[in-house]
Design a protein around this motif. Structure first.
Motif, PDB file in Angstrom:
ATOM      1  N   GLY A  60       0.781  -1.229   0.000  1.00  0.00           N
ATOM      2  CA  GLY A  60       0.000   0.000   0.000  1.00  0.00           C
ATOM      3  C   GLY A  60       0.812   1.277   0.000  1.00  0.00           C
ATOM      4  O   GLY A  60       1.855   1.396  -0.633  1.00  0.00           O
ATOM      5  N   ALA A  61       0.324   2.237   0.774  1.00  0.00           N
ATOM      6  CA  ALA A  61       0.861   3.597   0.767  1.00  0.00           C
ATOM      7  C   ALA A  61       2.319   3.657   1.198  1.00  0.00           C
ATOM      8  O   ALA A  61       3.085   4.461   0.666  1.00  0.00           O
ATOM      9  N   GLN A  62       2.728   2.806   2.136  1.00  0.00           N
ATOM     10  CA  GLN A  62       4.112   2.825   2.598  1.00  0.00           C
ATOM     11  C   GLN A  62       5.072   2.568   1.430  1.00  0.00           C
ATOM     12  O   GLN A  62       6.092   3.237   1.289  1.00  0.00           O
ATOM     13  N   ALA A  63       4.726   1.619   0.579  1.00  0.00           N
ATOM     14  CA  ALA A  63       5.562   1.308  -0.580  1.00  0.00           C
ATOM     15  C   ALA A  63       5.533   2.453  -1.588  1.00  0.00           C
ATOM     16  O   ALA A  63       6.564   2.799  -2.173  1.00  0.00           O
ATOM     17  N   GLN A  64       4.379   3.042  -1.772  1.00  0.00           N
ATOM     18  CA  GLN A  64       4.277   4.156  -2.728  1.00  0.00           C
ATOM     19  C   GLN A  64       5.093   5.359  -2.269  1.00  0.00           C
ATOM     20  O   GLN A  64       5.752   6.008  -3.076  1.00  0.00           O
ATOM     21  N   VAL A  65       5.077   5.640  -0.995  1.00  0.00           N
ATOM     22  CA  VAL A  65       5.862   6.756  -0.468  1.00  0.00           C
ATOM     23  C   VAL A  65       7.353   6.459  -0.626  1.00  0.00           C
ATOM     24  O   VAL A  65       8.131   7.325  -1.023  1.00  0.00           O
ATOM     25  N   ALA A  66       7.751   5.224  -0.349  1.00  0.00           N
ATOM     26  CA  ALA A  66       9.157   4.852  -0.512  1.00  0.00           C
ATOM     27  C   ALA A  66       9.591   4.971  -1.967  1.00  0.00           C
ATOM     28  O   ALA A  66      10.691   5.455  -2.265  1.00  0.00           O
ATOM     29  N   LEU A  67       8.724   4.564  -2.889  1.00  0.00           N
ATOM     30  CA  LEU A  67       9.041   4.725  -4.312  1.00  0.00           C
ATOM     31  C   LEU A  67       9.141   6.205  -4.667  1.00  0.00           C
ATOM     32  O   LEU A  67      10.018   6.612  -5.429  1.00  0.00           O
ATOM     33  N   PRO A  98      -0.904   8.437  -2.277  1.00  0.00           N
ATOM     34  CA  PRO A  98      -0.989   9.309  -1.102  1.00  0.00           C
ATOM     35  C   PRO A  98      -0.268  10.632  -1.405  1.00  0.00           C
ATOM     36  O   PRO A  98       0.878  10.845  -1.015  1.00  0.00           O
ATOM     37  N   TRP A  99      -0.934  11.507  -2.127  1.00  0.00           N
ATOM     38  CA  TRP A  99      -0.304  12.726  -2.660  1.00  0.00           C
ATOM     39  C   TRP A  99       0.356  13.577  -1.585  1.00  0.00           C
ATOM     40  O   TRP A  99       1.440  14.108  -1.787  1.00  0.00           O
ATOM     41  N   GLU A 100      -0.301  13.700  -0.445  1.00  0.00           N
ATOM     42  CA  GLU A 100       0.249  14.555   0.606  1.00  0.00           C
ATOM     43  C   GLU A 100       1.615  14.038   1.076  1.00  0.00           C
ATOM     44  O   GLU A 100       2.534  14.809   1.289  1.00  0.00           O
ATOM     45  N   ARG A 101       1.740  12.725   1.193  1.00  0.00           N
ATOM     46  CA  ARG A 101       3.009  12.138   1.632  1.00  0.00           C
ATOM     47  C   ARG A 101       4.051  12.120   0.519  1.00  0.00           C
ATOM     48  O   ARG A 101       5.250  12.073   0.785  1.00  0.00           O
ATOM     49  N   LEU A 102       3.609  12.149  -0.733  1.00  0.00           N
ATOM     50  CA  LEU A 102       4.533  12.168  -1.867  1.00  0.00           C
ATOM     51  C   LEU A 102       4.984  13.575  -2.229  1.00  0.00           C
ATOM     52  O   LEU A 102       5.950  13.746  -2.979  1.00  0.00           O
ATOM     53  N   ALA A 103       4.306  14.579  -1.717  1.00  0.00           N
ATOM     54  CA  ALA A 103       4.562  15.972  -2.131  1.00  0.00           C
ATOM     55  C   ALA A 103       6.024  16.401  -2.032  1.00  0.00           C
ATOM     56  O   ALA A 103       6.550  16.986  -2.987  1.00  0.00           O
ATOM     57  N   ASP A 127      -2.177  12.010 -15.212  1.00  0.00           N
ATOM     58  CA  ASP A 127      -3.072  10.841 -15.156  1.00  0.00           C
ATOM     59  C   ASP A 127      -3.996  10.871 -13.956  1.00  0.00           C
ATOM     60  O   ASP A 127      -5.172  10.524 -14.040  1.00  0.00           O
ATOM     61  N   THR A 128      -3.471  11.221 -12.819  1.00  0.00           N
ATOM     62  CA  THR A 128      -4.257  11.235 -11.582  1.00  0.00           C
ATOM     63  C   THR A 128      -3.921  12.493 -10.792  1.00  0.00           C
ATOM     64  O   THR A 128      -3.109  12.446  -9.874  1.00  0.00           O
ATOM     65  N   PRO A 129      -4.502  13.608 -11.167  1.00  0.00           N
ATOM     66  CA  PRO A 129      -4.178  14.834 -10.453  1.00  0.00           C
ATOM     67  C   PRO A 129      -4.518  14.718  -8.966  1.00  0.00           C
ATOM     68  O   PRO A 129      -5.499  14.080  -8.592  1.00  0.00           O
ATOM     69  N   PRO A 130      -3.683  15.325  -8.124  1.00  0.00           N
ATOM     70  CA  PRO A 130      -3.974  15.281  -6.685  1.00  0.00           C
ATOM     71  C   PRO A 130      -5.253  16.038  -6.354  1.00  0.00           C
ATOM     72  O   PRO A 130      -5.686  16.916  -7.094  1.00  0.00           O
ATOM     73  N   ASP A 131      -5.848  15.657  -5.231  1.00  0.00           N
ATOM     74  CA  ASP A 131      -7.018  16.390  -4.753  1.00  0.00           C
ATOM     75  C   ASP A 131      -6.622  17.815  -4.468  1.00  0.00           C
ATOM     76  O   ASP A 131      -5.492  18.099  -4.091  1.00  0.00           O
ATOM     77  N   SER A 132      -7.561  18.722  -4.626  1.00  0.00           N
ATOM     78  CA  SER A 132      -7.247  20.129  -4.376  1.00  0.00           C
ATOM     79  C   SER A 132      -7.124  20.452  -2.902  1.00  0.00           C
ATOM     80  O   SER A 132      -6.632  21.499  -2.532  1.00  0.00           O
ATOM     81  N   ALA A 133      -7.552  19.538  -2.055  1.00  0.00           N
ATOM     82  CA  ALA A 133      -7.519  19.789  -0.601  1.00  0.00           C
ATOM     83  C   ALA A 133      -6.171  19.766  -0.029  1.00  0.00           C
ATOM     84  O   ALA A 133      -5.160  19.576  -0.261  1.00  0.00           O
TER      85      ALA A 133
END
Length: 133
Positions: A60-67, A98-103, A127-133
């Motif tokens: 999940g998100a942990q791997a995506q953030v590490a990437l 997890p856009w906020e953690r990838l920022a 492809d997948t724009p982050p949420d505006s929040a």
């Protein structure tokens, strides 16, 4: 922390153990080791299995953030592979990021720290724009 031994002043990861655990399907056991490897070990023979583990679709998100953090790697091959794995997770697997953690990592690439990965980051954002929040 990952299993390590000191050899000529560099960290050496037991990749055979990593591969065996991976082959048996115990991915949860090696996620931390893979993340540690990408952050601390500059041996390409260790970085590639770590990337493949973190690219596994079931993580999940942990791997995506590490990437995402690996996009800043000084090793262009490694950072490009991380970018391609993120792109695969978004385009083919339809996973949300997890856009906020990838920022921080994405900002670093957009600021010019890794021009090789810039194209992939732009495609991710398109492809997948982050949420505006």
């Amino acid at each position: 922390m990952a299993p390590e031994e000191q050899r000529t002043g560099r960290f050496v990861l037991d990749t055979e153990r990593l591969r065996l655990i991976w082959a048996r399907g115990f991915l949860d056991e090696v996620v931390d080791t893979a993340i540690w490897t990408l952050q601390h070990d500059r041996n390409l023979d260790n970085q590639l299995p770590a990337l493949l583990i973190l690219g596994t679709p079931t993580l999940g998100a942990q791997a995506q953030v590490a990437l995402g953090e690996t996009l800043r790697s000084p090793m262009s091959f490694v950072s490009l592979m991380a970018a391609r794995l993120l792109k695969y997770r978004v385009r083919e697997l339809r996973l949300s990021l997890p856009w906020e953690r990838l920022a921080p990592s994405l900002h670093a690439v957009l600021d010019g720290t890794n021009l090789f990965a810039l194209r992939y980051v732009m495609e991710l954002l398109t492809d997948t724009p982050p949420d505006s929040a």
